[in-house]
Design an enzyme around this catalytic site. Structure first.
Site, PDB file in Angstrom:
ATOM      1  CB  CYS A   1      -0.929  -2.274  10.281  1.00  0.00           C
ATOM      2  SG  CYS A   1       0.451  -2.001   9.171  1.00  0.00           S
TER       3      CYS A   1
ATOM      4  CG  ASN B   1       0.237   1.569   6.024  1.00  0.00           C
ATOM      5  OD1 ASN B   1       0.191   1.702   7.243  1.00  0.00           O
ATOM      6  ND2 ASN B   1       0.115   0.401   5.431  1.00  0.00           N
TER       7      ASN B   1
ATOM      8  CG  HIS C   1      -4.285  -0.213   8.815  1.00  0.00           C
ATOM      9  ND1 HIS C   1      -3.438   0.764   9.284  1.00  0.00           N
ATOM     10  CD2 HIS C   1      -3.565  -0.956   7.929  1.00  0.00           C
ATOM     11  CE1 HIS C   1      -2.253   0.606   8.710  1.00  0.00           C
ATOM     12  NE2 HIS C   1      -2.305  -0.420   7.881  1.00  0.00           N
TER      13      HIS C   1
HETATM   14  O1  UT7 Z   1      -0.808  -2.360   6.257  1.00  0.00           O
HETATM   15  C1  UT7 Z   1      -0.992  -3.143   5.114  1.00  0.00           C
HETATM   16  C2  UT7 Z   1      -0.005  -2.624   4.123  1.00  0.00           C
HETATM   17  N1  UT7 Z   1      -0.147  -3.055   2.795  1.00  0.00           N
HETATM   18  C3  UT7 Z   1      -1.046  -2.580   1.911  1.00  0.00           C
HETATM   19  O2  UT7 Z   1      -1.941  -1.838   2.182  1.00  0.00           O
HETATM   20  C4  UT7 Z   1      -0.845  -3.025   0.494  1.00  0.00           C
HETATM   21  C5  UT7 Z   1      -2.062  -3.591  -0.140  1.00  0.00           C
HETATM   22  N2  UT7 Z   1      -1.842  -3.648  -1.569  1.00  0.00           N
HETATM   23  C6  UT7 Z   1      -1.979  -2.579  -2.362  1.00  0.00           C
HETATM   24  O3  UT7 Z   1      -2.348  -1.531  -1.896  1.00  0.00           O
HETATM   25  C7  UT7 Z   1      -1.695  -2.727  -3.824  1.00  0.00           C
HETATM   26  O4  UT7 Z   1      -1.446  -4.097  -4.110  1.00  0.00           O
HETATM   27  C8  UT7 Z   1      -0.493  -1.857  -4.274  1.00  0.00           C
HETATM   28  C9  UT7 Z   1      -0.881  -0.392  -4.207  1.00  0.00           C
HETATM   29  C10 UT7 Z   1       0.711  -2.114  -3.403  1.00  0.00           C
HETATM   30  C11 UT7 Z   1      -0.134  -2.181  -5.711  1.00  0.00           C
HETATM   31  O5  UT7 Z   1      -1.265  -2.021  -6.546  1.00  0.00           O
HETATM   32  P1  UT7 Z   1      -1.624  -3.150  -7.587  1.00  0.00           P
HETATM   33  O6  UT7 Z   1      -2.826  -2.679  -8.307  1.00  0.00           O
HETATM   34  O7  UT7 Z   1      -1.735  -4.440  -6.837  1.00  0.00           O
HETATM   35  O8  UT7 Z   1      -0.372  -3.111  -8.556  1.00  0.00           O
HETATM   36  P2  UT7 Z   1       0.643  -4.262  -8.968  1.00  0.00           P
HETATM   37  O9  UT7 Z   1       1.529  -4.611  -7.831  1.00  0.00           O
HETATM   38  O10 UT7 Z   1      -0.127  -5.375  -9.639  1.00  0.00           O
HETATM   39  O11 UT7 Z   1       1.491  -3.534 -10.062  1.00  0.00           O
HETATM   40  C12 UT7 Z   1       0.863  -3.045 -11.258  1.00  0.00           C
HETATM   41  C13 UT7 Z   1       1.912  -2.278 -12.052  1.00  0.00           C
HETATM   42  C14 UT7 Z   1       3.219  -3.035 -12.249  1.00  0.00           C
HETATM   43  O12 UT7 Z   1       3.688  -2.721 -13.534  1.00  0.00           O
HETATM   44  P3  UT7 Z   1       3.492  -3.762 -14.762  1.00  0.00           P
HETATM   45  O13 UT7 Z   1       4.180  -5.017 -14.328  1.00  0.00           O
HETATM   46  O14 UT7 Z   1       2.010  -3.906 -14.909  1.00  0.00           O
HETATM   47  O15 UT7 Z   1       4.154  -3.051 -15.896  1.00  0.00           O
HETATM   48  C15 UT7 Z   1       4.138  -2.404 -11.209  1.00  0.00           C
HETATM   49  O16 UT7 Z   1       5.500  -2.498 -11.599  1.00  0.00           O
HETATM   50  O17 UT7 Z   1       2.250  -1.064 -11.350  1.00  0.00           O
HETATM   51  C16 UT7 Z   1       3.679  -0.963 -11.249  1.00  0.00           C
HETATM   52  N3  UT7 Z   1       4.012  -0.226 -10.036  1.00  0.00           N
HETATM   53  C17 UT7 Z   1       4.143   1.099 -10.005  1.00  0.00           C
HETATM   54  N4  UT7 Z   1       4.061   2.029 -10.971  1.00  0.00           N
HETATM   55  C18 UT7 Z   1       4.245   3.316 -10.605  1.00  0.00           C
HETATM   56  C19 UT7 Z   1       4.198  -0.721  -8.767  1.00  0.00           C
HETATM   57  N5  UT7 Z   1       4.468   0.288  -7.930  1.00  0.00           N
HETATM   58  C20 UT7 Z   1       4.435   1.430  -8.663  1.00  0.00           C
HETATM   59  C21 UT7 Z   1       4.625   2.777  -8.365  1.00  0.00           C
HETATM   60  N6  UT7 Z   1       4.515   3.688  -9.360  1.00  0.00           N
HETATM   61  N7  UT7 Z   1       4.903   3.212  -7.102  1.00  0.00           N
END
Ligand code: UT7
Length: 321
Positions: free
Chosen positions: A115, A278, A248
């Site tokens: 990225c 992204n 980004h």
């Molecule tokens: O170029 C760099 C690229 N990378 C990025 O920009 C990623 C940076 N990170 C993020 O943007 C965030 O960490 C994410 C958006 C990927 C995830 O958000 P988060 O607040 O860190 O969520 P999490 O991974 O802690 O997951 C929270 C909950 C989980 O459920 P439980 O275990 O709390 O029941 C996940 O299973 O959200 C669930 N979850 C979803 N639910 C609905 C994860 N993905 C999804 C989804 N839809 N797509």
């Protein structure tokens, strides 16, 4: 003094926008509410099966070259930043050169910094131009990330999209790029990677994007703040002197946290992640071009572009448009 100035911008998004609800309709266990709240993404574009990064790059490049009032053969350096090349070799840059009909022997190569690829490409092109060896560079970020997504992993597949953005960088006696900074720390490679490889006619290992979202989030906010301050310090400016910040386009919450760290109000931040998700190396030139074409970015304004991505890599450029 020779500067490298942006003479034209262009971008291209393939096909119709695919909404969050469209993903739900395709069977992904997610919701519009979750995606918008956690990422700010509302739509992304997904290239058709037979469309490659060089196809997207070609459309974006034609627009950037036209905006610069040039012909493809006026370009003497082609750099494509991509992590989703058309093939193992030749480079996407040479395939782009061929599609643009360039037969002038211009140098062409790819940059792989995920990225941060566009910022790496821009910085390399700037060095070529400032050295006097080259006059006009085409710098492109182009990706078909939809090809490396595991569509059963809702934690990653909803985040990414396909697209391309391009700039023509030209030698000028007027200020253009004022400061640049590039960094990498390979020890962080496991938190964002596509670990697989192709060998002996087979895919060896996992060919899909894998990410520890929270680790990436924290790392991104930290280094985006640091590297923007680095280019400000190098050019002897305060954040208040900058007209636009173009980080980004990965996640609106990363963009907001970065702006807050830098003390830049959101009114001075270009955020287009809602429209295309992204798009990795394409995200910064896409955001730049959209804001140039909608009239927000104007000649003479000062802009910081900054990226962070797998590797980990990160970098920034401060430029006068
Ligand atoms: O170029 C760099 C690229 N990378 C990025 O920009 C990623 C940076 N990170 C993020 O943007 C965030 O960490 C994410 C958006 C990927 C995830 O958000 P988060 O607040 O860190 O969520 P999490 O991974 O802690 O997951 C929270 C909950 C989980 O459920 P439980 O275990 O709390 O029941 C996940 O299973 O959200 C669930 N979850 C979803 N639910 C609905 C994860 N993905 C999804 C989804 N839809 N797509």
């Amino acid at each position: 003094m020779i500067y490298a100035r942006i003479a034209g911008t262009g971008s291209f998004l393939p096909g119709e926008p695919v909404s969050n609800d469209d993903l739900v309709a395709r069977g992904i266990d997610t919701s519009d509410e979750w995606i918008v709240e956690r990422t700010g993404i509302r739509t992304r574009h997904l290239a058709a099966r037979d469309v490659t990064s060089s196809d997207l790059a070609c459309e974006a490049s034609r627009r950037a070259i036209a905006a610069a009032g040039l012909q493809p053969e006026d370009i003497d350096l082609v750099i494509v930043a991509t992590s989703t090349p058309d093939c193992i070799f030749p480079s996407t840059a040479t395939l782009l050169q061929s599609k643009l009909g360039m037969r002038n022997g211009a140098a062409a190569f790819d940059v792989q910094a995920v990225c941060t690829g566009f910022v790496y490409g821009l910085t390399i092109a700037e060095k070529f131009i400032r050295s006097g060896s080259h006059k006009r560079a085409l710098v492109v970020g182009a990706e078909v990330f939809s090809r490396i997504l595991d569509w059963s992993d809702r934690g990653t597949c909803v985040l990414f999209g396909d697209g391309a953005g391009a700039v023509v960088l030209e030698a000028s006696d007027k200020p253009g790029i004022l400061a640049t900074a590039l960094h990498a720390d390979g020890s962080h490679h496991p938190i964002l990677c596509v670990p697989g490889a192709v060998a002996s006619g087979q895919v060896i290992g996992d060919p899909f994007l894998r990410m520890d979202g929270q680790a990436v989030f924290k790392f991104a906010v930290k280094v985006l703040g640091e590297v923007a301050n680095e280019v400000l310090a190098e050019s002897g400016m305060e954040a208040g002197a900058v007209d636009w910040l173009i980080p980004h386009q990965a996640n609106i919450r990363i963009i907001q946290a970065t702006a807050k760290r830098l003390g830049v109000p959101m009114e001075k931040v270009i955020a287009t992640v809602d429209r295309h998700g992204n798009t990795s190396a394409a995200s910064i030139p896409l955001a730049l071009d959209l804001a140039v074409r909608d009239g927000r970015i104007r000649a003479g304004q000062r802009i910081i572009v900054e990226g962070v991505g797998g590797g980990f890599t990160w970098g920034a450029a401060l430029l006068q448009f």
